[in-house]
Design an enzyme around this catalytic site. Structure first.
Site, PDB file in Angstrom:
ATOM      1  N   VAL A 193      -4.157 -22.120  15.617  1.00  0.00           N
ATOM      2  CA  VAL A 193      -3.842 -23.109  16.651  1.00  0.00           C
ATOM      3  C   VAL A 193      -2.379 -22.957  17.036  1.00  0.00           C
ATOM      4  O   VAL A 193      -1.568 -22.446  16.271  1.00  0.00           O
ATOM      5  CB  VAL A 193      -4.126 -24.558  16.172  1.00  0.00           C
ATOM      6  CG1 VAL A 193      -5.613 -24.759  15.936  1.00  0.00           C
ATOM      7  CG2 VAL A 193      -3.341 -24.894  14.913  1.00  0.00           C
ATOM      8  N   CYS A 194      -2.049 -23.410  18.248  1.00  0.00           N
ATOM      9  CA  CYS A 194      -0.662 -23.358  18.715  1.00  0.00           C
ATOM     10  C   CYS A 194       0.194 -24.258  17.823  1.00  0.00           C
ATOM     11  O   CYS A 194      -0.281 -25.309  17.412  1.00  0.00           O
ATOM     12  CB  CYS A 194      -0.570 -23.830  20.172  1.00  0.00           C
ATOM     13  SG  CYS A 194      -1.234 -22.616  21.327  1.00  0.00           S
ATOM     14  N   PRO A 195       1.415 -23.879  17.496  1.00  0.00           N
ATOM     15  CA  PRO A 195       2.154 -22.708  17.985  1.00  0.00           C
ATOM     16  C   PRO A 195       1.948 -21.450  17.152  1.00  0.00           C
ATOM     17  O   PRO A 195       2.551 -20.439  17.434  1.00  0.00           O
ATOM     18  CB  PRO A 195       3.605 -23.168  17.904  1.00  0.00           C
ATOM     19  CG  PRO A 195       3.629 -24.022  16.671  1.00  0.00           C
ATOM     20  CD  PRO A 195       2.279 -24.741  16.679  1.00  0.00           C
TER      21      PRO A 195
END
Length: 79
Positions: A14-16
């Site tokens: 998942v981001c970041p």
């Protein structure tokens, strides 16, 4: 010289962390290497190519795949 290719699967990230992992992989590769990044989800699809361009790398292509993921090809540029 033929393209050298490396692959990075960030479909479960998942981001970041999606771009952090991509950046670390790019840093480990020689200039000119083609990196295949497998990604999934709206944020990585938008952020990873943009961040790679912002850092001076060439986004060669971005293609959807039958399984719902995308295949991003990035050529590492020298700094």
């Amino acid at each position: 010289m033929p393209d050298m290719t490396a692959t990075l699967d960030i479909t479960r990230e998942v981001c970041p962390m999606t771009y952090v992992r991509t950046k670390l992989k790019l840093e480990s590769l020689p200039t000119g290497t083609l990196l295949e990044v497998l990604l999934k989800g709206e944020e990585p699809l938008k952020n990873v190519p943009r961040s790679a361009r912002d850092e001076g790398h060439e986004v060669v292509s971005l293609e959807p795949r039958a399984d719902g993921t995308h295949r991003l090809l990035v050529r590492k540029q020298g700094k």
